[in-house]
Design a protein around this motif. Sequence first.
Motif, PDB file in Angstrom:
ATOM      1  N   ARG A  97       1.115  -1.141   0.184  1.00  0.00           N
ATOM      2  CA  ARG A  97      -0.087  -0.053   0.018  1.00  0.00           C
ATOM      3  C   ARG A  97       0.954   1.344  -0.058  1.00  0.00           C
ATOM      4  NH1 ARG A  97      -5.247  -0.613   0.965  1.00  0.00           N
ATOM      5  NH2 ARG A  97      -5.486   1.392   1.681  1.00  0.00           N
TER       6      ARG A  97
ATOM      7  N   SER B  87       0.921   4.229  -2.767  1.00  0.00           N
ATOM      8  CA  SER B  87       0.784   5.548  -2.495  1.00  0.00           C
ATOM      9  C   SER B  87       1.918   6.378  -3.071  1.00  0.00           C
ATOM     10  CB  SER B  87       0.585   5.953  -1.023  1.00  0.00           C
ATOM     11  OG  SER B  87      -0.563   5.295  -0.669  1.00  0.00           O
TER      12      SER B  87
ATOM     13  N   ASP C 194      -3.961   5.321  -5.842  1.00  0.00           N
ATOM     14  CA  ASP C 194      -4.904   4.817  -4.580  1.00  0.00           C
ATOM     15  C   ASP C 194      -4.640   3.516  -4.402  1.00  0.00           C
ATOM     16  OD1 ASP C 194      -6.724   4.300  -2.770  1.00  0.00           O
ATOM     17  OD2 ASP C 194      -8.596   5.261  -3.985  1.00  0.00           O
TER      18      ASP C 194
ATOM     19  N   ASP D 103      -6.544   1.495  -2.589  1.00  0.00           N
ATOM     20  CA  ASP D 103      -7.845   0.623  -2.677  1.00  0.00           C
ATOM     21  C   ASP D 103      -7.935   0.663  -4.122  1.00  0.00           C
ATOM     22  OD1 ASP D 103      -8.114   0.633  -0.096  1.00  0.00           O
ATOM     23  OD2 ASP D 103      -8.925   2.617  -0.037  1.00  0.00           O
ATOM     24  N   ALA D 104      -7.756   1.516  -5.207  1.00  0.00           N
ATOM     25  CA  ALA D 104      -8.112   1.043  -6.569  1.00  0.00           C
ATOM     26  C   ALA D 104      -7.155   0.361  -7.263  1.00  0.00           C
ATOM     27  CB  ALA D 104      -7.921   2.574  -7.044  1.00  0.00           C
TER      28      ALA D 104
END
Length: 356
Positions: free
Chosen positions: A225, A229, A234, A236-237
Amino acid sequence: MLVELIQMCKDGRSTNRMHQESGKMAEETPTSIADVATRARVSVGTVSNALNHPERVSTATLRRVRAAIDELGWTPSGRARKAPGRLETMGVVLVDASSSRAAVLEGIQERIRRTDVEALTAFTDGDRERLLGALNAFERLGMHSIILESGEGTDQLAESLTSRGTAVVIAGASSSSRLSAAAVDDDAACRLVVEHLLTGGRRRIVLAHDGREPVRSAGRAAAARAAASDSGFDPDAVLIEQVLPGVGAAGGRAGSEFLLDRRVQFDALVFPDDSAAIGAWQNLVEHDRAVPGEVAVVGCGDSPESAALGITTVRLPLHAVGYHCAEMLLTQRRDPRTARLKQVLPVDLVIRNSSR
């Protein structure tokens, strides 16, 4: 708990020694398991259980068998003899006998090969009860040196052992200041993989986890993650987390089948080991999903099999992890006051056809 593998790590010295008898030298008959049973005043079957199923044997009997083995200089392999009373047993507790753990064991063996130390290895399959059973059996056998693979709650278990006089080194990450540990840089591994895939245009990356390794999985996810970033995406995407329904090649095959059955949109698969990556790669090919055209596949471990298939992987210095763990443990046994060390060994990404 089932102690599934006994790996005796010795320096290969001759199994025979000569002694003076009736005014001349004669070759001594090799000690057998029957001799151990006789010395310990138990049956051969009990000796076998003490070595392979210690949870079935009483503490007093375990001690008698261990004492007989030490007195007679016998090893279960039948290939090596030791000087009576000189050999120390080092316990090793790992999740399984996969190729990655085999590399750790090879590193341990290399370090202790020319010492009077042998290694007794137990595999837990990620089951806490089996882990506790293995540690209990090692204590009952009188072991005072243990290499323990990191996992959920292992720091606390290891600290409890050290408080009772057992030297413990963690194979993997440890946050305890009271323990020494040697680990590969899993965070760097995930960052390298995610950055590579995003740079290559992948935007739906499945990060697959081994359900038996929750601590490692959480660390991999956090690193992935952060990498997403930092690359301007993103998390989550672009990231999809999946716990594999099995282990090894079968787990990778089943995991990829699950995604295909549910029509999950993905263009990259990242696995915790090479075996799972191989299983997924084979399944994708059978489903006419082009690798790396439609899907990129990345493993971890750099096994010969993954290299032969052209699978991108993270090269892990697992042999060095085992070697350093054994070195730390031997140092602690010589001087318990030795400062506790944390060694994090670097990794590198080996890019092959499966992710180009």
